[in-house]
Design a protein around this motif. Structure first.
Motif, PDB file in Angstrom:
ATOM      1  N   LEU A   1       0.818  -1.208   0.000  1.00 18.18           N
ATOM      2  CA  LEU A   1       0.000   0.000   0.000  1.00 18.18           C
ATOM      3  C   LEU A   1       0.855   1.263   0.000  1.00 18.18           C
ATOM      4  N   ARG A   2       1.969   1.243   0.707  1.00 19.55           N
ATOM      5  CA  ARG A   2       2.841   2.416   0.742  1.00 19.55           C
ATOM      6  C   ARG A   2       3.342   2.770  -0.651  1.00 19.55           C
ATOM      7  N   SER A   3       3.705   1.737  -1.465  1.00 20.54           N
ATOM      8  CA  SER A   3       4.198   2.019  -2.819  1.00 20.54           C
ATOM      9  C   SER A   3       3.104   2.658  -3.675  1.00 20.54           C
ATOM     10  N   LEU A   4       1.843   2.259  -3.486  1.00 20.14           N
ATOM     11  CA  LEU A   4       0.744   2.845  -4.255  1.00 20.14           C
ATOM     12  C   LEU A   4       0.432   4.259  -3.765  1.00 20.14           C
ATOM     13  N   ILE A   5       0.490   4.446  -2.456  1.00 19.03           N
ATOM     14  CA  ILE A   5       0.203   5.767  -1.877  1.00 19.03           C
ATOM     15  C   ILE A   5       1.297   6.768  -2.252  1.00 19.03           C
ATOM     16  N   GLN A   6       2.558   6.307  -2.252  1.00 18.49           N
ATOM     17  CA  GLN A   6       3.668   7.188  -2.613  1.00 18.49           C
ATOM     18  C   GLN A   6       3.744   7.418  -4.122  1.00 18.49           C
ATOM     19  N   GLY A   7       3.152   6.507  -4.903  1.00 15.11           N
ATOM     20  CA  GLY A   7       3.080   6.695  -6.358  1.00 15.11           C
ATOM     21  C   GLY A   7       4.339   6.366  -7.104  1.00 15.11           C
ATOM     22  N   GLY A   8       5.188   5.517  -6.554  1.00 15.86           N
ATOM     23  CA  GLY A   8       6.419   5.147  -7.242  1.00 15.86           C
ATOM     24  C   GLY A   8       7.248   4.164  -6.440  1.00 15.86           C
ATOM     25  N   ARG A   9       8.400   3.776  -7.020  1.00 16.46           N
ATOM     26  CA  ARG A   9       9.303   2.831  -6.366  1.00 16.46           C
ATOM     27  C   ARG A   9      10.405   3.581  -5.618  1.00 16.46           C
ATOM     28  N   TRP A  10      10.851   2.970  -4.554  1.00 17.30           N
ATOM     29  CA  TRP A  10      11.932   3.557  -3.778  1.00 17.30           C
ATOM     30  C   TRP A  10      13.267   3.295  -4.466  1.00 17.30           C
ATOM     31  N   ASN A  11      14.032   4.363  -4.723  1.00 19.25           N
ATOM     32  CA  ASN A  11      15.358   4.272  -5.329  1.00 19.25           C
ATOM     33  C   ASN A  11      16.387   4.294  -4.209  1.00 19.25           C
ATOM     34  N   ASN A  12      16.928   3.106  -3.924  1.00 13.77           N
ATOM     35  CA  ASN A  12      17.822   2.982  -2.779  1.00 13.77           C
ATOM     36  C   ASN A  12      19.160   3.697  -3.008  1.00 13.77           C
ATOM     37  N   LYS A  13      19.596   3.752  -4.260  1.00 11.90           N
ATOM     38  CA  LYS A  13      20.864   4.418  -4.538  1.00 11.90           C
ATOM     39  C   LYS A  13      20.797   5.920  -4.282  1.00 11.90           C
ATOM     40  N   GLU A  14      19.729   6.517  -4.764  1.00 11.57           N
ATOM     41  CA  GLU A  14      19.600   7.963  -4.629  1.00 11.57           C
ATOM     42  C   GLU A  14      18.718   8.374  -3.453  1.00 11.57           C
ATOM     43  N   LYS A  15      18.217   7.389  -2.727  1.00 11.41           N
ATOM     44  CA  LYS A  15      17.411   7.630  -1.517  1.00 11.41           C
ATOM     45  C   LYS A  15      16.209   8.533  -1.807  1.00 11.41           C
TER      46      LYS A  15
END
Length: 665
Positions: free
Chosen positions: A566-580
Motif C-alpha cells: 500500500l505504501r508504494s501505491l500511496i507514494q506513487g512510485g518505487r523507492w530508489n535505494n541508490k539515490e534515496k
C-alpha cells in the motif's frame, strides 16, 4: 416310370443309411445322450430325408417330368408309393434299433478306458513336469528353497521384526552366495537378490558387487537384471559405484541406444555419478578414442579440444550428432544425459549444423526444458534460430505452455522467447490464451511469475539474480544476428498483449493474489507500470475494495507485506535505494489520487482508523498522512482525515503508531 420311382427310392434309402451312421457316430462321441432323445434325431433324419429328396428331384429334369406325370396318374400308382414308403419306414426302424445296440457298446468301451485323463488331471500333470524341469536347471534346487524364504522376507504389512528379517536374510544368503550369477537374470530370482541387497549390510553388498564383476553390461541390457543393477547403484558404496561405472566405460554409447540400458545409464548419470565421473561419461561420446583411453582429453572442455584441430572438431561434432540423432529417433529426447551430450554439441556446431540441429529437435523441443543442460540447449537454439524456425518452435511449445512456465528451467526458456522473437503478435497470441484463466495462480508461484515480472519491469535486479541476468543477456547477444527489433520495443509490444489478462486477474481474483507476498509484488509492479489500459481504474478500485471493513484476524492488512504494498501505491512510485528517493510514475491513478480515494472508502468509521493505527497497517497510515497533509487546505477529505487521526489513541509499542504520534506533534 416305375423304374424311375424305384431309382428315387433306392437313393432315399441310401441317404437314410448315411444319416443313421452319422447319428450313430455322434452318439458314440456323446455318451451322455439318453434314449429319450432318439425321437428328435429321427425327426431330424426325416427332415433331412425330405430335403434330400427335394434336392434330388430338383437336380434332375427327367424326375421333374415324372412327378408331373404322377400328379395326373390314377389312385393305384399312389397306393403303390404309400406301400413302398411304409416298407422303407419299417426298414428304418429296424436299422435304428441295431444302431442303439452299437451305441451302448461304444459308450461302455469309452468309460472303461483307464488311460483317459480329465482336463484337471492333465493340468496337474503339466504343472508337475514344469516344476521337475525347473529343479533340473542350474541352481534349480537352491532357487526353489530361496523363493520359499523370500516369500516370508518380502512381507511388508505387518513389517517383519528386525531380528527375524536378519535371520531370513542370512538363510537366503547361505543358499545364494555361490549362485548369484545364476539368479540375477531370472525374472523371479532377480527379485530375491534385489531384496537381499536392500536389507543386507555393506560387506554383503560389496560381496555381491564383486561376484557380478564382468556381468554388468549384460545386467544393464537385461529386462530383469537392470532392476538389480539400479538397486546396487542405490544401496551400494562409493567404491561399488565406481567399479560398476568403470566396467561400463566404453559401452555407454551402445547402452544409450538400447531400450533397457538407456535407463540404467540415465540413472547412473543423474543420481549417482560425481561431477568428475559425469564429465568422463560425457567425454566418451566425443568418439571411440576417448572411450578407449579414459584420460584422453581430461581436464579440457570440448571447445578447447575442438580448437586444437579443425579435423578433430569435425570428427567430434559428427560423433555427437550421430548419438543425438539415434537417441531422438528412438524417443529418448527427454534423457538428461542426452541433454548433456547436446550441450557439448551446441558449443562447437556451426553453419549448416545449426540448421540441422534445430530441425531435428523442433518436434521434441518441449522435452528439453526440464533439465539444467536441456534448457541451455533450448535457449541457444531459440537464440540462433531464424524467424521461420522460431515460429515452428512456438507451435510446438503451445500445448506445453503451463508446464513450461511452471518449470524451474522452463520459465527461463519462456523469457528467452520474449527476448528474441520479433513476431510479438504471435508470441502474445500463443501464450496469453493459454495463461488467461490461471494468471492468478501463476503470479503467486516462485518460477511462473518471473516471465510476467520481466514483461512488466525488464531484468530488474530485485527479481533476477546476477547469474540469471548474465545468462539471459548471453542469449540476447546470440540472437543479434537473427533478431531485428530492440529489446525494449519487443518487451513493450508483448506486454500490451498480456496487460488485459493481468488486469482481469486482479479484478476477478483479488484475494487469491493479494494474500500472497509474491502476488502483492506482482500487483504492485502492474499498477506502477505506465502501460495504458481501460481496466486500470477497475483494478485500482478492486484493490481498495479488498482492504475495506473492520480489521479482523483474516483482514488483508494483517499480512506483513500488505503495508509495503500500500505504501508504494500511496507514494506513487518505487523507492530508489541508490539515490534515496521515490521514482514516481505519472498519470496512472496512484499517489495523492489513490490516497484520497482510499481514505474516503476504507476509513468510513473512526473505529476502523483506530484499528489501522495500532496494527500492521500503521505504516500505511503514516504514508497516507505524509501524502495528504499538504492537501488539507484544498481537500476536505484530507482535512477530515488528519483531524480524525489526531483524535486517535496511539500504542507506543507499535512502531508505526509511535512514529505517527511524533509526526502529529
Amino acid at each position: 416310370m416305375v423304374s424311375k420311382e424305384r431309382i428315387s427310392k433306392k437313393r432315399t434309402a441310401s441317404f437314410k443309411g448315411e444319416v443313421s451312421k452319422k447319428v450313430k457316430v455322434q452318439k458314440a462321441e456323446s455318451p451322455s445322450v439318453s434314449s429319450a432323445e432318439e425321437p428328435d434325431l429321427s425327426s431330424q433324419v426325416d427332415s433331412d430325408e425330405a430335403s434330400s429328396e427335394d434336392e434330388l428331384d430338383v437336380s434332375s429334369d427327367e424326375e421333374t417330368q415324372d412327378k408331373n406325370v404322377e400328379s395326373a396318374s390314377d389312385a393305384d400308382s399312389s397306393e403303390d408309393e404309400l406301400d413302398d414308403s411304409s416298407a422303407d419306414a419299417a426298414a428304418e426302424e429296424s436299422s435304428r434299433s441295431s444302431d442303439n445296440d452299437s451305441e451302448n457298446e461304444d459308450t461302455e468301451s469309452v468309460s472303461a478306458d483307464p488311460n483317459k485323463l480329465s482336463t484337471k488331471e492333465q493340468h496337474l500333470q503339466q504343472k508337475k513336469l514344469l516344476n521337475e524341469r525347473k529343479l533340473q536347471r542350474k541352481a534349480g534346487i537352491e532357487v526353489h528353497q530361496i523363493k520359499k524364504l523370500w516369500e516370508k522376507l518380502r512381507v511388508k504389512n505387518p513389517p517383519l521384526p528386525k531380528e527375524e528379517r536378519t535371520a531370513l536374510c542370512d538363510q537366503v544368503w547361505d543358499l545364494s552366495k555361490n549362485v548369484i550369477k545364476d539368479l540375477v537374470l531370472k525374472h523371479d530370482a532377480s527379485r530375491v537378490v534385489q531384496t537381499l541387497v536392500k536389507y543386507s549390510d555393506r560387506p554383503r553388498r560389496d560381496n555381491i558387487v564383486k561376484q557380478l564383476k564382468g556381468s554388468y553390461f549384460k545386467l544393464a541390457t537385461s529386462a530383469y537384471g537392470k532392476y538389480l543393477l539400479i538397486k546396487l547403484l542405490h544401496y551400494g558404496s562409493k567404491e561399488s559405484r565406481a567399479l560398476i561405472l568403470k566396467e561400463l566405460h566404453g559401452k555407454l554409447r551402445k547402452l544409450m541406444g538400447h531400450r533397457e540400458g538407456a535407463y540404467v545409464v540415465e540413472d547412473l548419470f543423474v543420481l549417482y555419478a560425481t561431477a568428475k565421473q559425469r564429465q568422463e561419461m560425457i567425454r566418451e561420446f566425443w568418439g571411440a578414442e576417448y572411450a578407449v583411453f579414459q584420460d584422453l582429453g581430461a581436464g579440457k572442455t570440448v571447445v578447447e579440444v575442438a580448437a586444437e584441430n579443425t579435423e578433430k572438431r569435425k570428427q567430434i561434432a559428427q560423433n555427437l550428432m550421430e548419438t543425438i540423432t539415434a537417441a531422438v529417433e528412438k524417443g529418448s529426447a527427454g534423457f538428461q544425459l542426452l541433454h548433456a551430450v547436446m550441450k557439448e554439441y551446441i558449443q562447437i556446431f556451426e553453419g549448416e549444423e545449426v540448421r540441422e540441429m534445430i530441425a531435428l529437435l523442433t518436434e521434441p523441443f518441449a522435452e528439453l526444458v526440464h533439465t539444467p543442460e536441456g534448457y541451455e540447449v533450448a535457449c541457444t537454439l531459440i537464440a540462433k534460430a531464424n524467424a521461420k524456425e522460431r515460429k515452428q518452435i512456438l507451435k510446438t511449445l503451445k500445448g506445453h505452455a503451463t508446464e513450461l512456465i511452471n518449470n524451474e528451467y522452463g520459465n527461463i526458456v519462456l523469457i528467452v522467447l520474449f527476448m528474441t522473437v520479433d513476431d510479438t503478435v504471435l508470441v502474445s497470441k500463443v501464450f496469453s490464451s493459454e495463461y488467461q484463466v490461471r494468471v492468478h495462480e501463476l503470479v503467486v508461484a516462485k518460477f511462473s511469475r518471473r516471465p510476467f515480472i520481466y514483461l512488466l519491469n525488464g531484468l530488474d535486479s530485485h527479481y533476477f539474480s546476477p547469474i540469471v541476468k548474465t545468462e539471459l543477456l548471453k542469449y540476447e547477444a546470440l540472437s543479434a544476428e537473427t533478431s531485428k527489433k530492440s529489446q525494449e520495443l519487443r518487451r513493450e509490444q508483448i506486454l500490451s498483449g498480456f496487460a488485459p489478462i493481468f488486469f482481469d486477474a486482479v479484478i476477478k481474483h483479488p484475494f487469491e493474489i493479494l494474500e500472497e507476498s509474491l502476488g502483492s509484488q506482482f500487483v504492485g509492479e502492474l499498477l506502477l507500470n505506465p502501460i495504458e489500459s481501460d481496466k486500470r481504474e477497475d483494478a485500482l478500485n478492486t484493490v481498495i475494495e479488498s482492504f475495506k471493513g473492520p480489521v479482523s484476524d483474516d483482514h488483508l492488512i494483517r499480512k506483513p507485506f500488505s503495508g509495503r504494498f500500500l505504501r508504494s501505491l500511496i507514494q506513487g512510485g518505487r523507492w530508489n535505494n541508490k539515490e534515496k528517493r521515490i521514482d514516481k510514475v505519472d498519470n496512472v491513478g496512484l499517489g495523492e489520487t489513490f490516497a484520497l480515494t482510499f481514505v474516503d472508502e476504507v476509513f468510513t468509521d473512526d473505529r476502523i482508523l483506530q484499528q489501522w493505527v495500532n496494527s500492521e497497517g500503521s505504516f500505511a497510515v503514516v504514508a497516507l498522512y505524509e501524502a495528504l497533509k499538504p492537501l488539507t487546505k484544498e481537500e476536505e477529505t484530507a482535512k477530515a482525515f488528519v483531524k480524525s487521526l489526531k483524535a486517535c489513541k496511539f500504542d507506543e509499542e507499535v512502531k508505526g503508531a509511535k512514529l505517527l504520534k511524533s509526526l502529529l506533534k
